[in-house]
Design an enzyme around this catalytic site. Structure first.
Site, short mmCIF file in Angstrom:
data_model
loop_
_atom_site.label_atom_id
_atom_site.label_comp_id
_atom_site.label_asym_id
_atom_site.label_seq_id
_atom_site.Cartn_x
_atom_site.Cartn_y
_atom_site.Cartn_z
N HIS A 132 -10.52 -4.88 10.08
CA HIS A 132 -11.19 -4.51 8.83
C HIS A 132 -12.34 -3.53 9.09
CE1 HIS A 132 -9.21 -7.96 6.82
NE2 HIS A 132 -9.50 -7.34 5.70
N GLU A 144 0.81 -1.23 0.00
CA GLU A 144 0.00 0.00 0.00
C GLU A 144 0.84 1.28 0.00
OE1 GLU A 144 -0.76 -2.61 1.91
OE2 GLU A 144 -2.80 -3.18 1.33
#
Lengths: 337, 326
Positions: free
Chosen positions: B129, B60
């Protein structure tokens, strides 16, 4: 290379050394603030690589030891010094300082203080070159310490995967701030670490500008031919501490002395003298003209330039003239679910 | 005017902007061949090819950095990060680079990237998450942060974000991708600034953003059944905040509830209450109330998760509290 170019290169390297020394003096006089990282001792690397690159055409990006890279890439030395002084006429309008010199007019895309951050930015610049189909490349200069960041591995992987036109120049000066390479890198030869990503790499003497130019020339030809990234490592040494607050306590006087004997200016000057390209008298004249230029043009410009206006504090944070079509205002009453 | 899903609205914005400008690219994990975790880029790989719809490795920070670098050289990357939790890995390039480059270069280099990411709780995705983190981006100068609550803004704000010269963070929501709403058939841009009065009312202002606007709307419907007229304000942009619209609404209703799905500490609600205090303290009839998540990492267990995350009844209860009805 002909004699006049050789003389020019020698003068350039002398200029960079004196520029850094003069900024050190201004720092001691508190005319320059913040952190100041000097490039003295490593001049042959940036000067040699960028001599064989196409400055103004290729993108160049680096870390915080960035004054010389910026000037060799084409940023006016006056503006770089004015930036160190924090003046409105500086390369970054006094907003960046020593570590954040930018000059997009010559594609010098900045100095960055986060170690390893320029890796992905350089690959992104290269992605843009490839996408536009130009023959530009991106050149990323960083120290050996940067190779211990995740961005090194992540970026090498993507650069190889996507065959990006990017040259990674590792200036291995043996110290990551104050920690010697054997104590911070499991593999000390940095060029060997790159083979995991199937990127060609090599290691060279970074103190001899002729060696630098020859090696960088081959590497740049590889990248420009569209054959993907290349990683080139130059062994070098910074003669001063990491920054101004550094006592240099982590390295021996003996080691410093050995590397001073391999001073890149000295090596090149001796060679040119032997080849009868220059005489001691020529070098003395160069020194004099460099000092004169730095004092009477560059430092004077920096000192006489205006400070940024406090009223402009918020300028440059976002686009100062945004298009109302994208920004607003929002017409109320356009209700939706 | 067609009714389309939130994910289809995002896909359409991508498609139009990719067609409009060759410098627009999209990049992210699984967005190309796989079509995108939330289908937001489905079919675009086939249409625009691997060079413009770029499947990235799971890196990322660096793929975001590559997008930023490309934007510095004139490209317009739309970067997808699969979950806002993973955006934490990209904070160096987003906050230390994208948000600061324009300023520290004295306005000479800009980073016109768009970073899209879902930030919210869905169903039992557990702590890693389910973060929301909008508050982290909204506190960073040099960024724009927007939170489209439905398909029209999801479409029109993404289009504006691509055209805008600033780095724009778009925070979507896992639970909204299948939400449907009307979007004009003709090309439409929605501004990146400005709160929107979504429901006009007079008795209390319910302030939300992203998914919490829907909680406010559901609470407003229940309040209406009780004879209470609630105004619902969608912040739309968390950076910059539209102070005027907040002030005008609170000056009218004299009462405010702020609903956020995130934890309260140093959060969106704290910021909005500060705005209210600074802009219209004397207009208040009661202290504002925050509706927010429990101060814990989001639990996996269904009942615990439900207890941790605010719902419409929590907004209703808060409204009744500021109205002195409890």
């Amino acid at each position: 290379m002909n004699a006049s170019d050789q003389k020019r290169l020698l003068r350039e390297m002398i200029f960079y050394r004196r520029f850094e020394e003069r900024s050190f003096e201004a720092y001691m006089e508190r005319k320059i603030g913040g952190f100041l990282h000097l490039y003295s001792g490593q001049e042959a690397v940036a000067t040699g690589v960028l001599e064989v690159a196409r400055c103004g055409h290729d993108y160049v990006i680096t870390g915080y030891r960035d004054h010389v890279h910026a000037i060799k890439a084409g940023a006016p030395a006056r503006e770089v010094m004015a930036e160190l002084y924090g003046k409105e006429t500086g390369s970054s309008r006094g907003r960046g300082g020593s570590m954040h010199i930018f000059d997009p007019t010559v594609n010098f895309m900045g100095g960055y203080a986060l170690v390893g951050q320029p890796f992905p930015l350089a690959a992104g610049l290269a992605l843009a070159c490839k996408h536009k189909g130009t023959d530009q490349i991106a050149i990323c200069f960083l120290g050996d310490g940067a190779n211990n960041q995740g961005t090194f591995h992540e970026t090498l992987n993507m650069a190889a995967l996507w065959k990006l036109p990017v040259l990674f120049v590792c200036e291995n000066n043996l110290y990551a701030i104050g920690t010697r390479i054997e104590r911070s890198s499991a593999v000390t030869d940095q060029y060997k670490r790159v083979c995991a990503y199937n990127i060609p790499s090599s290691q060279h003497d970074g103190q001899d500008i002729d060696v630098v130019m020859a090696a960088a020339g081959d590497a740049i030809a590889h990248v420009r031919a569209g054959r993907g990234p290349y990683f080139i490592e130059f062994m070098t040494y910074r003669q001063r501490g990491h920054s101004m607050s550094d006592s240099n306590a982590y390295r021996s006087k003996d080691e410093e002395r050995q590397w001073l004997e391999r001073d890149p200016l000295k090596i090149y000057a001796e060679r040119l003298k032997k080849a009868k390209v220059v005489t001691d008298k020529d070098i003395a004249a160069m020194e004099k003209s460099v000092l004169n230029e730095i004092e009477n043009d560059i430092v004077r410009f920096a000192e006489e330039s205006p400070e940024p206006r406090v009223e402009d504090l918020n300028k440059y944070c976002l686009d100062d003239q945004p298009d109302p079509r994208w920004i607003g205002p929002l017409a109320q009453g356009e209700q939706h679910g | 005017m067609a009714e389309i899903a939130y994910w289809e609205a995002i896909r359409r914005a991508h498609d139009e902007e990719l067609a409009h400008d060759r410098m627009v690219i999209a990049m992210g994990e699984d967005i190309g061949v796989a079509g995108g975790t939330y289908k937001a880029t489905s079919g675009l790989y086939q249409k625009y090819g691997a060079e413009r719809i770029i499947d990235t490795p799971i890196s990322e920070n660096s793929y975001t950095g590559i997008g930023i670098g490309a934007s510095m050289a004139g490209m317009r990357p739309i970067i997808e990060i699969m979950s806002i939790n993973f955006a934490l890995l990209a904070l160096d390039t987003l906050i230390n680079a994208a948000a600061k480059i324009r300023y520290m270069s004295g306005g000479r280099v800009s980073c016109p990237i768009v970073m899209r990411t879902p930030g919210g709780t869905a169903h039992q995705l557990a702590a890693q998450h389910s973060a929301r983190l909008a508050r982290m981006f909204m506190s960073t100068p040099g960024l724009r942060v927007v939170t489209p609550r439905g398909p029209l803004d999801a479409y029109g704000m993404l289009k504006s974000a691509v055209r805008c010269n600033d780095p724009v963070i778009i925070i979507e929501h896992e639970s909204m991708y299948n939400m449907r709403g009307e979007v004009p058939d003709t090309e439409t841009f929605r501004p990146l600034e400005g709160a929107e009065i979504v429901r006009v009312g007079t008795d209390v202002t319910l302030i939300g953003y992203n998914y919490s606007v829907h909680l406010c709307l559901a609470a407003a419907a229940k309040l209406a059944a009780m004879g209470i007229s609630a105004e619902v304000l969608d912040l739309r942009a968390l950076r910059p905040i539209d102070r005027d619209t907040i002030r005008r609404s609170v000056e009218k209703t004299h009462k405010a509830v702020i609903a956020e799905e995130d934890e309260a500490t140093v959060g969106v609600g704290s910021e909005i209450i500060s705005v209210i205090m600074e802009e219209c303290f004397f207009a208040l009839d009661a202290q504002p109330v925050r509706v927010h998540a429990a101060d814990v990492p989001v639990p996996y267990n269904h009942e615990l998760e439900k207890a941790a995350i605010p719902n419409a009844d929590d907004v209703l209860a808060a409204a009744l509290k500021v109205l002195g009805r409890v």
